[in-house]
Design a protein around this motif. Structure first.
Motif, PDB file in Angstrom:
ATOM      1  N   VAL A 119       0.841  -1.194   0.000  1.00  0.00           N
ATOM      2  CA  VAL A 119       0.000   0.000   0.000  1.00  0.00           C
ATOM      3  C   VAL A 119       0.878   1.247   0.000  1.00  0.00           C
ATOM      4  O   VAL A 119       1.817   1.352   0.787  1.00  0.00           O
ATOM      5  N   SER A 120       0.582   2.163  -0.894  1.00  0.00           N
ATOM      6  CA  SER A 120       1.253   3.462  -0.899  1.00  0.00           C
ATOM      7  C   SER A 120       0.196   4.549  -0.840  1.00  0.00           C
ATOM      8  O   SER A 120      -0.935   4.366  -1.305  1.00  0.00           O
ATOM      9  N   VAL A 121       0.562   5.685  -0.263  1.00  0.00           N
ATOM     10  CA  VAL A 121      -0.404   6.762  -0.011  1.00  0.00           C
ATOM     11  C   VAL A 121       0.121   8.069  -0.586  1.00  0.00           C
ATOM     12  O   VAL A 121       1.331   8.341  -0.555  1.00  0.00           O
ATOM     13  N   SER A 122      -0.789   8.868  -1.118  1.00  0.00           N
ATOM     14  CA  SER A 122      -0.453  10.209  -1.596  1.00  0.00           C
ATOM     15  C   SER A 122      -1.520  11.181  -1.117  1.00  0.00           C
ATOM     16  O   SER A 122      -2.641  10.788  -0.781  1.00  0.00           O
ATOM     17  N   LEU A 123      -1.158  12.456  -1.103  1.00  0.00           N
ATOM     18  CA  LEU A 123      -2.086  13.498  -0.658  1.00  0.00           C
ATOM     19  C   LEU A 123      -2.820  14.075  -1.851  1.00  0.00           C
ATOM     20  O   LEU A 123      -2.208  14.532  -2.822  1.00  0.00           O
TER      21      LEU A 123
END
Length: 721
Positions: A119-123
């Motif tokens: 899982v990767s997250v961005s704003l």
């Protein structure tokens, strides 16, 4: 006529379960039992990882996390049940890329499903929300709570493997993503008792503890020499030491990048050509810090390649960071603690590089820069590692890698760089930058092998030599690249006097290592040359064996004295170091307690081959072996079979070979009626294990094999026949 293949593995070695074998069919060693008893719940059998992995492209620490939950025991029934549970979890919850649509459908039909994915997250700045992307599942823009991101900030940089509950809730709005993240748990252990770890270490000898660490990273310690084990552990230092800069260049297939991709959730492996200043350091557009702010270790894979091009701005900011632990963002200076590792393949052999360029020759032009290279704390000689083979993998117990990764992370706050000063003092010639590199390497090895910070003088000296050698390799190559640099005396003083440190390749290729005859002014190179020429401590230099050297030396007169080999060195052969002393012999006696296992019988056969080369074919040569019988009946029977086969097959060369057993012998020697006694520190068994395939040149050419550490002493006797 049929030709038999060399047998492997040899008696006494662990056998890795083959495909189709029951992975629980394993007999633990005494060390394995000790490990399982000392560290319950945080160790796992390393062969089980391969047994359950199958085709799942999932990091080792993910699998070991699961095995640590369900199969961290020595009870075979529990292991069997645990393996099936882990396989069931992977089958039902691990997302294969090719089955992502099937899993998406399953989530829709069930309404909710648990998955294992990266899982990767961005704003999302327009909506002021964080959004998650699931690598294998193939979905994105899944809203994730800000609290969860704050708790696990590495989600923002490269992604983290997690166990997640995904909910499907379609609202009818085509602009709205139907996926909901119900829960997320990064795959890592939740508890760590560093005091217990340090205290329990004291139950193990240094050799046992080193073997435990080697098994923990997946290798069979029985297949490695003591020096090779230490070099493997140097690869771990970036995880235990802050701002540590390491480089390893060597042949393909030696496991250079394995540690940085599979070992720890605190490390990030990236391609050398796929990094930018914003990704690595800071994005000036939004102020977001890069990889060095979130990871303990950032490793650059495939870093070598002379034709590659790198951003000059990236090289410059990297140099500043490696030297000062900081980097600039406009007018602001930021600091970070990530270690930097550079691994790459070499296209040429060590002597080729030494003759034509330097050991950094494979690096891109922008990195082949003295200012950049001088910031490297240690250079791991990748050419000393064997290419990875199946029998080299561990079948014993080792730490769950995530547990060990957490231990190493917690030790980054410690500093053991001064623990050698009670026993030895470094050369005053060593500069501050050289000393920093030595200190960091030594401190890292101390944390790994002696986590309490306490060790004996001999153990400390052994680690310090590795640390000094790693930095010396960097500095010696810098002297080739930048002629303005001043040579340094690398070594240290003890109560017994000065001890110079040399690199293995310096001893192996003394005529190539220092250009224009320029040594390091401490006698190291001169002594190495003298040893090669046969004059060091009165040592003899036996006749050549066809090794390509420049210039080729004439064989000197045989002399009494000692000759020492360091572990990992190549260039040794029976022809070169025994042949001259046996030339013309008619009677030879060999005393060697350990002519038992197949590879030792092979060594004996190769010795007799040397005898055949240097003795008169018109005369019979009598060779008598005295050795110890094997301790088990079955192995003793095989030992006799091998010796009888040697006896029968050497008659064709005019060698009358016989043997006798003696339970009390200990010393190892060769005595010939030429008037020479050769005292052998290790007997004939001086070579490290290697692939015995017919396609491996080392099977026929001893000079290409790596040796163990050993000595030979030549004594002239007065009883020449």
């Amino acid at each position: 006529m049929t030709t038999s293949q060399p047998s492997a593995p040899e008696p006494g070695s662990r056998e890795t379960p083959c495909a189709g074998q029951d992975p629980t069919a394993y007999t633990p060693s005494d060390l394995d039992r000790k490990i399982a008893a000392a560290f319950p719940g945080v160790v796992v059998r390393k062969d089980l990882v391969k047994a359950v992995k199958g085709n799942a492209i999932v990091p080792t620490y993910v699998l070991e996390y699961l095995l640590g939950q369900y199969a961290a025991t020595d009870d075979e029934a529990t292991i069997r049940t645990g393996i099936e549970q882990v396989r069931s979890i992977l089958r039902d919850h691990y997302v294969h890329r090719g089955e992502n649509r099937l899993i998406q459908s399953r989530i829709r039909e069930k309404g909710r499903h648990r998955i294992i994915d990266k899982v990767s997250v961005s704003l999302n700045e327009r909506q002021d929300i964080y959004e998650a992307e699931f690598s294998n599942l193939g979905i994105s823009r899944v809203e994730i709570g800000a609290d969860m991101v704050r708790e696990h900030p590495k989600l923002l940089t490269g992604g983290v493997w997690c166990i997640c509950d995904i909910v499907y809730a379609h609202s009818g709005d085509p602009k709205e993503v139907p996926w909901r993240l119900h829960s997320l748990k990064p795959i890592q252990l939740s508890r760590l008792d560093l005091t217990s770890y340090t205290d329990t270490r004291e139950q193990f000898t240094t050799q046992e503890w080193t073997d435990l660490l080697i098994q923990s990273i997946g290798f069979n310690p029985e297949m490695l020499g003591e020096r090779t084990k230490l070099l493997h552990l140097v690869r771990l230092i970036p995880f235990v030491e802050r701002n540590y800069n390491l480089i390893e260049l060597g042949p393909k297939g030696t496991g250079k990048s394995h540690i940085y991709s599979e070992f720890s959730p605190h490390g990030m492996l990236i391609s050398g050509g796929e990094v930018t200043v914003p990704k690595l350091f800071v994005n000036n557009a939004n102020g977001r810090i890069g990889l060095v702010g979130y990871w303990d270790c950032v490793a650059f894979d495939e870093f070598a390649g002379r034709k590659k091009r790198a951003d000059r701005a990236l090289v410059d900011i990297m140099k500043n960071y490696m030297a000062n632990k900081s980097f600039s963002r406009g007018v602001e200076t930021l600091g970070a603690q990530a270690s930097m590792v550079f691994v790459g393949n070499t296209a040429h052999t060590v002597p080729y590089m030494l003759k034509n360029s330097d050991l950094f020759d494979e690096l891109p032009e922008q990195y082949h820069d003295p200012a950049f290279l001088d910031r490297i704390h240690s250079y791991v000689p990748g050419w000393e590692f064997e290419q990875i083979r199946g029998e080299m993998f561990s079948t014993g117990y080792g730490f769950v890698v995530d547990y060990l990764a957490e231990v190493l992370k917690s030790q980054r706050d410690l500093d053991y760089s001064d623990r050698y000063q009670e026993y030895v003092s470094l050369s005053e010639d060593i500069s501050t930058r050289d000393r920093d590199g030595i200190h960091k390497t030594f401190s890292g090895l101390m944390k790994l092998i002696h986590p309490s910070g306490r060790a004996g003088a001999d153990e400390i000296e052994a680690l310090l030599r590795v640390a000094v050698e790693g930095r010396k390799r960097v500095k010696d190559q810098l002297l080739r690249i930048d002629g303005t640099m001043t040579p340094v005396r690398f070594g240290y003083s003890t109560g017994q006097g000065w001890r110079a440190v040399s690199t293995v390749e310096e001893e192996e290729y003394p005529e190539l290592y220092h250009r224009d005859g320029a040594g390091d002014h401490d006698g190291t190179v001169e002594n190495a040359r003298a040893r090669e020429a046969g004059s060091s401590r009165g040592a003899a230099s036996p006749e050549g064996d066809g090794v390509r050297r420049e210039p080729r030396r004439t064989a000197p007169e045989l002399r009494e004295g000692s000759f020492s080999f360091t572990e990992g060195r190549r260039g040794f052969s029976y022809d070169r170091f025994f042949g001259p002393y046996l030339r013309g012999a008619t009677r030879i006696e060999i005393i060697d307690p350990y002519i038992r296992q197949p590879h030792q019988a092979r060594n004996l056969t190769e010795f007799l081959e040397t005898v055949a080369k240097v003795t008169d074919r018109t005369k019979e040569v009598a060779v008598h072996l005295i050795t110890k019988p094997d301790t088990t009946a079955e192995h003793a029977r095989k030992q006799v079979e091998n010796l009888e086969a040697i006896k029968n097959n050497t008659r064709v060369a005019g060698i009358a070979f016989d043997y006798a057993f003696n339970d009390t012998i200990h010393d190892r020697s060769i005595t010939a009626d030429t008037g020479w006694l050769i005292v052998l520190g290790r007997g004939l068994d001086v070579f490290q294990p290697f692939d015995t395939s017919w396609f491996d040149l080392r099977l026929r050419q001893q000079i290409y094999r790596q040796v163990k550490e050993f000595t030979i002493t030549y004594v002239r006797r007065g009883d020449r026949a």
